[in-house]
Design a protein around this motif. Structure first.
Motif, PDB file in Angstrom:
ATOM      1  N   UNK A 213      29.323  15.582 -14.419  1.00  0.00           N
ATOM      2  CA  UNK A 213      29.997  14.673 -13.611  1.00  0.00           C
ATOM      3  C   UNK A 213      31.327  14.152 -14.598  1.00  0.00           C
ATOM      4  N   UNK A 214      30.662  13.713 -15.861  1.00  0.00           N
ATOM      5  CA  UNK A 214      31.472  12.837 -16.977  1.00  0.00           C
ATOM      6  C   UNK A 214      32.285  14.008 -17.548  1.00  0.00           C
ATOM      7  N   UNK A 215      31.901  15.281 -18.006  1.00  0.00           N
ATOM      8  CA  UNK A 215      32.580  16.091 -18.718  1.00  0.00           C
ATOM      9  C   UNK A 215      33.619  16.774 -17.834  1.00  0.00           C
ATOM     10  N   UNK A 216      33.348  16.937 -16.408  1.00  0.00           N
ATOM     11  CA  UNK A 216      34.383  17.443 -15.536  1.00  0.00           C
ATOM     12  C   UNK A 216      35.628  16.618 -15.494  1.00  0.00           C
ATOM     13  N   UNK A 217      35.279  15.026 -15.278  1.00  0.00           N
ATOM     14  CA  UNK A 217      36.161  14.180 -15.505  1.00  0.00           C
ATOM     15  C   UNK A 217      37.004  13.937 -16.983  1.00  0.00           C
ATOM     16  N   UNK A 218      36.398  14.264 -17.964  1.00  0.00           N
ATOM     17  CA  UNK A 218      37.096  14.291 -19.186  1.00  0.00           C
ATOM     18  C   UNK A 218      38.183  15.573 -19.422  1.00  0.00           C
ATOM     19  N   UNK A 219      37.429  16.610 -18.647  1.00  0.00           N
ATOM     20  CA  UNK A 219      38.091  17.945 -18.744  1.00  0.00           C
ATOM     21  C   UNK A 219      39.553  17.843 -18.021  1.00  0.00           C
ATOM     22  N   UNK A 220      39.505  17.173 -16.771  1.00  0.00           N
ATOM     23  CA  UNK A 220      40.619  16.754 -15.787  1.00  0.00           C
ATOM     24  C   UNK A 220      41.756  16.017 -16.660  1.00  0.00           C
TER      25      UNK A 220
END
Ligand code: AMP
Length: 612
Positions: A213-220
């Motif tokens: 969840x955290x990495x997806x948000x950072x990638x976005x």
């Protein structure tokens, strides 16, 4: 006293962490000071070829994953070799390193040699895995006097009355595995009646979900996938695990990792807020799987919940509050969490060791809070919105000292004061609990409803409660200390009174409907009001069709009324504004009488303004 008996330590050789314990003067004691009793089950080799165990190995995990190994327990019994830098080790050898370190700690603490141990293994371990564990003990220079099942050890640690036969359900959710066992305990003998589990389900999976969840948000936001670099992946994994642990005691937590990546020569940092509610949504499907296993184990043992006396919570992941909530809901049985879930398996192994060496052992006794503690907020009580919802911060049976916090929001626009009424008890309706104190956080910022207030409770070993409320946006803070918060109403008299009230409440439909009437009469004003529990407020109450229709009408009126503010004369605009706010808060709190009253007034005013 203890020296008269042979020294046999109890060892929980865990997937994530390992612990060693000893029985002294009839009581089990975990070796190591506060915060030092848990040895991470991680082994590594440093740049010079020297062995690292526990925290130093954990520290190098992110920097040199090729020279470090974790979760070796999952490989026990396999015929393989694990490369660590230029060297190779069998799983038994790596486990032996952990066992030797634990024994060194025990010897340093006890100031005598430690040569014998009882070691625990999961109930589902096959013979080859048990044998590998025994070999690991021998490689560490130990005589393994017995290998016992982890649920058996937990039951031994908890069995307060060794002479009484008891059936217990042991729910063990660790880092990598889940295990549920039904056991019968009598006279220090534990029989496993049924066991189920999932060898690939545990806190590590929760970490992975949160990491994604955290990495997806950072990638976005930045177009970089932190999971692709082993170092940032490992750093983030450690950071989310720590955040996950904080979410067991805090409703909201901050995840910060500086200099985690770089883009166009600019350093990037992770800085985000995580809410317990979001985390719970992520892990709920996994917990549901564990509940299915619980059902299967009960069926396999040919039992029903009525045949089970208590549920024991074991393993670090059972600190996640949702675990207790779901289990309580499904089983309706008392949960025991008073022995530290990280330590109770080792303590039980030590009890087994002491029994083998002929000692008398008493139950593990720790100081716990006999009642839950929380604050009164707006929320659901028996499916209806009420200002008497009990938002529990500290659960009954938590070992002391304990700190817990949650975030609530103001209920109306411009609310200046948040009143904190502190209660103890187990009922969702505060009127059936005991009030232990109150305080007010004044001078709140003049903002719309939804202003976040963090409430933090610390209950110390003397039963003194330190409560702090903080307005998150401004840092405005108020605190009180309540002496004897958990003792004042303790005892049978309090329990009896509560039972009586519970029965009276259940038997009286009138009392139940009065709950919402009382709420209507109390009303809300912007000067002084309660706070709304964010978690409970998001749960929608089952509504009657009439109220639903009324709310649709009210929302339509609010939609029509808002644009009229800019065209109405000053005096009318002010009246319109007040009415809109009143109606909105009546809608938010599902107060039928107040919605009706404000809606009629607002519709009249809209009619007048549109006509003018
Ligand atoms: P164990 O295998 O029993 O040592 O459990 C280790 C697991 O418990 C790891 O996944 C930890 O992240 C998890 N854990 C430890 N403390 C907490 C906590 N306070 N809240 C949630 N999970 C925790």
């Amino acid at each position: 006293m203890a020296a008269e008996f042979e020294t046999i330590v109890g060892i929980d050789l865990g997937t994530t962490n390992s612990v060693v314990s000893i029985v002294e003067n009839g009581r089990p004691r975990v070796i190591g000071g506060f915060g030092e009793s848990i040895l991470p089950s991680i082994v590594g080799v440093d740049a010079q070829g020297g062995l690292l165990v526990g925290h130093p190995a954990r520290n190098q995990l992110g920097l040199a994953p090729e020279r470090t190994v974790r979760s070796i327990k999952r490989r026990m019994g396999e015929d393989c070799r694990i490369p660590l830098g230029k060297q190779e080790f069998t799983p038994q050898e790596i486990s032996a390193v952990i066992l030797r370190k634990l024994c060194q700690q025990a010897e340093a603490d006890l100031k005598r040699p430690v040569k014998k141990a009882v070691i625990t293994v999961p109930a589902f371990f096959k013979e080859v895995q048990r044998e590998a564990t025994r070999v690991a003990g021998e490689l560490a220079g130990l005589e393994v006097v017995r290998i016992i099942n982890e649920p058996t050890a937990a039951a031994l640690a908890y069995n307060a009355e060794p002479d009484r036969a008891e059936r217990l359900l042991v729910y063990d959710l660790g880092g990598g595995t889940f295990d549920v066992s039904l056991v019968q305990v009598e006279g220090g003998v534990v029989e496993v009646l049924a066991s189920h589990g999932d060898t690939k389900l545990g806190g590590d999976d929760f970490d992975r979900l949160l990491l994604n969840k955290v990495c997806d948000q950072f990638q976005e936001e930045h177009g970089i996938d932190l999971r692709e670099s082993p170092i940032s992946h490992s750093r983030m994994l450690t950071a989310v695990e720590e955040a996950k642990k904080r979410l067991s005691f805090e409703g909201v937590t901050r995840l910060e990792e500086e200099f985690i990546a770089e883009k166009d020569g600019v350093a990037l940092h992770v800085d985000m807020e995580l809410h317990r509610g979001e985390f719970e949504l992520l892990i709920q499907p996994l917990l549901q799987k564990t509940l299915t296993c619980v059902d299967k184990a009960i069926q396999d043992a040919d039992l029903t919940t009525a045949d089970i006396e208590r549920v024991l919570l074991v393993g670090g992941s059972t600190r996640t509050p949702l675990v207790s909530e779901l289990l309580e809901e499904q089983l309706g049985l008392p949960l025991r969490t008073d022995v530290d879930p990280d330590l109770c398996v080792a303590m039980g192994a030590a009890v087994q060791g002491a029994l083998i060496s002929g000692q008398d052992v008493s139950a593990v006794l720790v100081d716990i809070t006999p009642h839950s503690l929380g604050v009164e907020v707006l929320g659901l009580v028996r499916g209806q919105y009420s200002p008497h919802h009990f938002a529990r911060l500290i659960r009954r049976n938590s070992p002391l000292p304990i700190t817990a916090s949650d975030v609530f929001t103001t209920a109306v626009d411009g609310q200046k004061v948040a009143v904190m009424d502190v209660f103890q008890g187990e009922n969702e309706d505060t009127r059936l609990n005991e009030k232990v104190g109150d305080f007010s956080l004044e001078g709140l910022a003049d903002v719309a409803e939804g202003n976040e207030i963090q409430v933090k409770f610390t209950l110390d070993v003397d039963g003194v409660l330190h409560a702090i409320a903080t307005e998150r946006a401004t840092g405005n803070e108020k605190q009180i200390t309540i002496d004897n918060a958990i003792r004042r109403f303790q005892g049978q008299a309090g329990d009896e009174a509560r039972d009586r009230l519970d029965r009276a409440f259940a038997a009286s439909p009138e009392l139940q409907s009065n709950a919402s009437d009382a709420w209507d009469k109390n009303g809300l004003d912007t000067e002084e009001s309660a706070v709304v529990g964010t978690m409970s407020a998001t749960v929608s109450a089952p509504e009657n069709p009439e109220l639903a229709q009324l709310i649709d009408r009210a929302e339509e009126a609010i939609r029509l009324g808002r644009p009229l503010k800019s065209v109405a004369a000053d005096e009318d605009a002010e009246e319109l504004d007040q009415l809109l706010n009143r109606l909105q808060s009546a809608v938010d709190t599902r107060s039928e009488a107040k919605v009706k009253e404000s809606l009629n007034e607002l519709e009249d005013l809209i009619f007048y303004l549109q006509d003018a």
